[in-house]
Design a protein around this motif. Structure first.
Motif, PDB file in Angstrom:
ATOM      1  N   VAL A   1       0.883  -1.232   0.046  1.00 18.45           N
ATOM      2  CA  VAL A   1       0.010   0.049  -0.104  1.00 18.45           C
ATOM      3  C   VAL A   1       0.964   1.151   0.003  1.00 18.45           C
ATOM      4  O   VAL A   1       1.938   1.279   0.749  1.00 18.45           O
ATOM      5  CB  VAL A   1      -0.677   0.059   1.154  1.00 18.45           C
ATOM      6  CG1 VAL A   1      -1.741   1.331   1.397  1.00 18.45           C
ATOM      7  CG2 VAL A   1      -2.011  -1.162   1.179  1.00 18.45           C
TER       8      VAL A   1
ATOM      9  N   LEU B   1      -8.083   3.973  -0.022  1.00 19.29           N
ATOM     10  CA  LEU B   1      -7.892   3.027   0.956  1.00 19.29           C
ATOM     11  C   LEU B   1      -8.836   2.656   1.748  1.00 19.29           C
ATOM     12  O   LEU B   1      -9.479   1.578   2.156  1.00 19.29           O
ATOM     13  CB  LEU B   1      -6.354   3.056   1.685  1.00 19.29           C
ATOM     14  CG  LEU B   1      -5.870   2.081   2.369  1.00 19.29           C
ATOM     15  CD1 LEU B   1      -5.628   0.744   1.519  1.00 19.29           C
ATOM     16  CD2 LEU B   1      -4.893   2.327   3.366  1.00 19.29           C
TER      17      LEU B   1
ATOM     18  N   ALA C   1     -10.975  -0.761   2.324  1.00 17.49           N
ATOM     19  CA  ALA C   1     -10.919  -1.448   3.614  1.00 17.49           C
ATOM     20  C   ALA C   1     -12.663  -1.633   4.190  1.00 17.49           C
ATOM     21  O   ALA C   1     -12.870  -2.775   4.524  1.00 17.49           O
ATOM     22  CB  ALA C   1     -10.355  -0.475   4.670  1.00 17.49           C
TER      23      ALA C   1
ATOM     24  N   LEU D   1      -3.429  -5.241   1.834  1.00 19.77           N
ATOM     25  CA  LEU D   1      -4.440  -4.709   2.837  1.00 19.77           C
ATOM     26  C   LEU D   1      -5.104  -5.975   3.311  1.00 19.77           C
ATOM     27  O   LEU D   1      -5.656  -6.918   2.729  1.00 19.77           O
ATOM     28  CB  LEU D   1      -5.297  -4.029   2.286  1.00 19.77           C
ATOM     29  CG  LEU D   1      -6.370  -3.426   3.098  1.00 19.77           C
ATOM     30  CD1 LEU D   1      -5.720  -2.647   4.598  1.00 19.77           C
ATOM     31  CD2 LEU D   1      -7.424  -2.309   2.272  1.00 19.77           C
TER      32      LEU D   1
ATOM     33  N   ALA E   1      -2.462  -2.610   6.938  1.00 19.16           N
ATOM     34  CA  ALA E   1      -1.799  -2.236   5.752  1.00 19.16           C
ATOM     35  C   ALA E   1      -0.452  -2.648   6.054  1.00 19.16           C
ATOM     36  O   ALA E   1       0.202  -2.582   6.717  1.00 19.16           O
ATOM     37  CB  ALA E   1      -2.000  -0.665   4.997  1.00 19.16           C
TER      38      ALA E   1
ATOM     39  N   LEU F   1      -4.763   2.362   8.603  1.00 21.05           N
ATOM     40  CA  LEU F   1      -5.225   3.250   7.560  1.00 21.05           C
ATOM     41  C   LEU F   1      -4.636   4.534   7.245  1.00 21.05           C
ATOM     42  O   LEU F   1      -4.854   5.179   6.173  1.00 21.05           O
ATOM     43  CB  LEU F   1      -6.824   3.045   7.537  1.00 21.05           C
ATOM     44  CG  LEU F   1      -7.257   1.693   7.426  1.00 21.05           C
ATOM     45  CD1 LEU F   1      -8.850   1.719   7.555  1.00 21.05           C
ATOM     46  CD2 LEU F   1      -6.653   0.953   6.198  1.00 21.05           C
TER      47      LEU F   1
END
Length: 163
Positions: free
Chosen positions: A21, A28, A32, A58, A73, A114
């Motif tokens: 990532v 992102l 998620a 992820l 991540a 995140l």
């Protein structure tokens, strides 16, 4: 969020290693959220972006609804115990198929949240098993590869008959 289509075994994407990532942004966070909804709908306790054909590092784990979901991540194992344990494993990409896999009982791992902040944690037992399983998937190692050839062939034959 959206429930996405899960790749089913033996999709070749399940053998691809994932890229790190790089952008910790709204995209992102949306991915998620989609992973969490997809995992819950499957149902499962863990999922990677690779399971939905997005080959980025992820992971979402939700070992219990009470504890809630955790997002990882770029997770990587830093160390693992010599002590092992056996536990039944399966995959959202191969629903209904399970077998026992032996893995280290404890691990220390690093990941980013995140927002991109680095964390190090220790996990033991079921949590350690789940994290190792999902990191394997990020590395392109589908859980069947952790079985003996005999068990893998037997499970694959049963899976193919079900389809």
């Amino acid at each position: 969020m959206t429930v996405r289509t899960i790749l089913k075994y033996p999709d070749p994407g399940l053998s691809l290693p994932c890229r790190p990532v790089a952008a910790f942004d709204a995209g992102l966070a949306a991915l998620a959220g989609d992973l969490l909804d997809t995992m819950r709908a499957a149902p499962g306790v863990g999922i990677t972006a690779a399971h939905i054909g997005v080959f980025t590092r992820l992971v979402v784990l939700e070992l219990s609804r009470e504890a809630g979901p955790h997002f990882y991540a770029n997770p990587e194992i830093l160390s693992s115990s010599a002590e092992t344990m056996r536990h039944a494993e399966g995959s959202v990409s191969m629903p209904g198929a399970t077998d026992e896999v032996e893995r280290p009982k404890r691990i220390r791992f690093r990941y980013q949240d995140l927002e991109g902040v680095f964390h190090e944690e220790e996990a033991e037992g079921f949590e350690a098993i789940c994290m190792q399983h999902e990191i394997d998937q990020l590395d392109g190692i589908f859980w069947l590869k952790r079985l003996s050839r005999l068990k893998r062939d037997r499970l694959t034959r049963k899976w193919e008959k079900r389809k």
